[in-house]
Design a protein around this motif. Structure first.
Motif, PDB file in Angstrom:
ATOM      1  N   PHE A 115     -36.312  -7.947 -19.227  1.00 35.09           N
ATOM      2  CA  PHE A 115     -35.228  -7.254 -19.923  1.00 35.09           C
ATOM      3  C   PHE A 115     -34.053  -7.016 -18.968  1.00 35.09           C
ATOM      4  CE2 PHE A 115     -33.005  -3.425 -21.280  1.00 35.09           C
ATOM      5  CZ  PHE A 115     -32.727  -3.729 -22.609  1.00 35.09           C
ATOM      6  N   LYS A 116     -34.360  -6.608 -17.734  1.00 36.86           N
ATOM      7  CA  LYS A 116     -33.305  -6.368 -16.746  1.00 36.86           C
ATOM      8  C   LYS A 116     -32.586  -7.666 -16.396  1.00 36.86           C
ATOM      9  CE  LYS A 116     -35.275  -2.239 -14.575  1.00 36.86           C
ATOM     10  NZ  LYS A 116     -35.868  -1.667 -13.335  1.00 36.86           N
ATOM     11  N   GLN A 117     -33.346  -8.781 -16.285  1.00 40.04           N
ATOM     12  CA  GLN A 117     -32.733 -10.072 -15.987  1.00 40.04           C
ATOM     13  C   GLN A 117     -31.788 -10.506 -17.098  1.00 40.04           C
ATOM     14  OE1 GLN A 117     -36.015 -12.760 -15.343  1.00 40.04           O
ATOM     15  NE2 GLN A 117     -36.791 -11.611 -13.573  1.00 40.04           N
ATOM     16  N   VAL A 118     -32.223 -10.317 -18.342  1.00 41.91           N
ATOM     17  CA  VAL A 118     -31.399 -10.681 -19.501  1.00 41.91           C
ATOM     18  C   VAL A 118     -30.134  -9.833 -19.546  1.00 41.91           C
ATOM     19  CG1 VAL A 118     -31.318 -10.580 -22.026  1.00 41.91           C
ATOM     20  CG2 VAL A 118     -33.307 -11.567 -20.887  1.00 41.91           C
ATOM     21  N   ASN A 119     -30.276  -8.538 -19.286  1.00 41.87           N
ATOM     22  CA  ASN A 119     -29.128  -7.623 -19.309  1.00 41.87           C
ATOM     23  C   ASN A 119     -28.123  -7.980 -18.218  1.00 41.87           C
ATOM     24  OD1 ASN A 119     -27.802  -5.244 -20.366  1.00 41.87           O
ATOM     25  ND2 ASN A 119     -28.354  -4.240 -18.463  1.00 41.87           N
ATOM     26  N   GLU A 120     -28.649  -8.300 -17.022  1.00 38.67           N
ATOM     27  CA  GLU A 120     -27.770  -8.676 -15.904  1.00 38.67           C
ATOM     28  C   GLU A 120     -26.989  -9.946 -16.240  1.00 38.67           C
ATOM     29  OE1 GLU A 120     -28.192 -10.285 -11.293  1.00 38.67           O
ATOM     30  OE2 GLU A 120     -29.844  -9.156 -12.208  1.00 38.67           O
ATOM     31  N   ALA A 121     -27.681 -10.928 -16.821  1.00 45.29           N
ATOM     32  CA  ALA A 121     -27.016 -12.186 -17.180  1.00 45.29           C
ATOM     33  C   ALA A 121     -25.933 -11.953 -18.223  1.00 45.29           C
ATOM     34  CB  ALA A 121     -28.052 -13.182 -17.709  1.00 45.29           C
ATOM     35  N   TYR A 122     -26.213 -11.085 -19.200  1.00 45.98           N
ATOM     36  CA  TYR A 122     -25.236 -10.827 -20.270  1.00 45.98           C
ATOM     37  C   TYR A 122     -24.003 -10.109 -19.733  1.00 45.98           C
ATOM     38  CZ  TYR A 122     -23.182  -8.999 -24.553  1.00 45.98           C
ATOM     39  OH  TYR A 122     -22.307  -8.684 -25.560  1.00 45.98           O
ATOM     40  N   GLN A 123     -24.199  -9.155 -18.812  1.00 45.72           N
ATOM     41  CA  GLN A 123     -23.076  -8.405 -18.261  1.00 45.72           C
ATOM     42  C   GLN A 123     -22.082  -9.332 -17.559  1.00 45.72           C
ATOM     43  OE1 GLN A 123     -22.533  -5.239 -18.939  1.00 45.72           O
ATOM     44  NE2 GLN A 123     -24.471  -5.194 -20.053  1.00 45.72           N
ATOM     45  N   VAL A 124     -22.583 -10.414 -16.975  1.00 44.94           N
ATOM     46  CA  VAL A 124     -21.701 -11.361 -16.294  1.00 44.94           C
ATOM     47  C   VAL A 124     -21.084 -12.360 -17.269  1.00 44.94           C
ATOM     48  CG1 VAL A 124     -21.624 -13.231 -14.590  1.00 44.94           C
ATOM     49  CG2 VAL A 124     -22.901 -11.162 -14.089  1.00 44.94           C
ATOM     50  N   LEU A 125     -21.912 -12.987 -18.099  1.00 48.33           N
ATOM     51  CA  LEU A 125     -21.420 -14.064 -18.960  1.00 48.33           C
ATOM     52  C   LEU A 125     -20.576 -13.569 -20.131  1.00 48.33           C
ATOM     53  CD1 LEU A 125     -24.498 -16.475 -19.092  1.00 48.33           C
ATOM     54  CD2 LEU A 125     -22.577 -16.435 -17.505  1.00 48.33           C
TER      55      LEU A 125
END
Length: 370
Positions: free
Chosen positions: A43-53
């Motif tokens: 979940f943290k990995q997905v959230n981090e990716a979304y915040q950037v992209l």
């Protein structure tokens, strides 16, 4: 290994913002820690990716420099152009040095292990990490009409929130905060270790004040000085007009609270109850209308109950089976004073049995070539 945010969300490098948003909502709902099959790390990995992209500027820099772009002041300028500290470098490429071959270090060791030991606390220089509470999710059911026109809803949710007595300070009423004696108000504790490279200083967050640098002089009796407590909270949700079934609403700062930090976010999945008459097609509403053969041939005035109320629809003479009538402005709101249309699909019901008189009339029409 460098992070691939596109791979994390399962989208191509040329994916649109819409595709990135949909992929994030789907994965966030799947991996959320509150779910039985959830996975906090993913979940943290997905959230981090979304915040950037999802951010055009960050995405552009990420596409150019990769996952370390946020710590870079310049590219290709060595250590002088880098502000991220040692923990941002990957020393795994050095491999394991050995005493063989005349190594001055006299034993097997890995540089990655050494630097993670010194700098793994996550604090670089004088920077303090901003604490952030967990994101949480829930889902609600709304009517088809509310999904078209929007609505306000109140829900009760149990979560870690700011203490209602001390308002998150952790201090007893009438008492102020004082400097933390453990760290002398610095929020961190410095340590010095003797290594093969000489004395190296590192810093870790103070366990007494959790990095705040101050503590309550007298603690709040309700939350015992923690500033937060788990309780039931009523939250008002604004459901926007035109929301679709399965979409998610993100409410920033309505997730889990943490003392002296930023609250996480609340994600609300919207489940739209199907309507017995209307279906949605993009920004239009579609319905079926059954007509008698005589009405199809001669035309008629028909009352239609729309989501806005009853209207009169004129059925023209000689309509054909499956013909569609369009009523402007009775569909889904698309902006200020703008809406889609209502599409009425005409179904002509043919009689299963004919009386003698009806048969004679139809035979007469047949003779006339109608």
């Amino acid at each position: 290994m460098a992070k691939d945010y596109y791979e994390t969300l399962g989208v191509s490098k040329g994916a649109s913002k819409d595709e990135i948003k949909k992929a994030f909502y789907k994965l966030a709902h799947k991996y959320h820690p509150d779910k039985k099959e959830g996975n906090e790390a993913k979940f943290k990995q997905v959230n981090e990716a979304y915040q950037v992209l999802s951010d055009d500027t960050k995405r552009s820099k990420y596409d150019q420099y990769g996952a370390g772009f946020e710590n870079m002041n310049a590219r290709g300028s060595g250590f002088s152009g880098y502000s991220g500290g040692f923990e941002d470098f990957d020393f795994s490429g050095f491999g394991d040095f050995s005493a063989k071959g005349g190594s001055a270090f006299g034993g097997d060791f890995n540089l990655n292990d050494i630097f993670s030991d010194f700098f793994g606390g996550g604090m670089s220089g004088d920077r303090r990490e901003q604490k952030r509470g967990r994101d949480i999710s829930t889902e609600i059911n709304i009517s088809f009409s509310d999904s078209i026109f929007g609505a306000n809803r109140q829900i009760l949710i149990t979560k870690t929130s700011s203490c209602f007595t001390c308002h998150g300070s952790g201090a007893k009423a009438g008492y102020s905060m004082v400097s933390c004696k453990t760290c002398n108000g610095q929020g961190k504790i410095r340590e010095s270790k003797r290594t093969i490279f000489g004395n190296i200083s590192s810093a870790k967050i103070c366990e007494t004040c959790l990095g705040a640098g101050e503590v309550p002089k007298e603690v709040c009796e309700t939350c015992k000085g923690k500033g937060v407590l788990r309780r039931e909270e009523e939250i008002s949700i604004i459901i926007p007009a035109g929301i679709r079934d399965g979409e998610m609403i993100r409410m920033t700062g309505y997730g889990e609270a943490v003392w002296k930090g930023t609250a996480g976010d609340l994600y609300i999945k919207i489940n739209v109850t199907p309507h017995p008459v209307f279906k949605r097609d993009s920004n239009d509403l579609v319905m079926n209308l059954n007509l008698k053969l005589s009405e199809a041939l001669l035309g008629a005035e028909y009352p239609i109950q729309t989501l806005d109320g009853e209207i009169q629809v004129t059925i023209p003479e000689g309509v054909s089976i499956n013909e569609i009538l369009r009523v402007r402005g009775k569909g889904v709101p698309t902006g200020k004073n703008k809406r889609g249309d209502l599409l009425i699909k005409l179904n002509i019901k043919l009689p299963s049995k004919l009386s003698r008189k009806s048969r004679e009339l139809i035979e007469q029409l047949q003779k006339e070539g109608i």
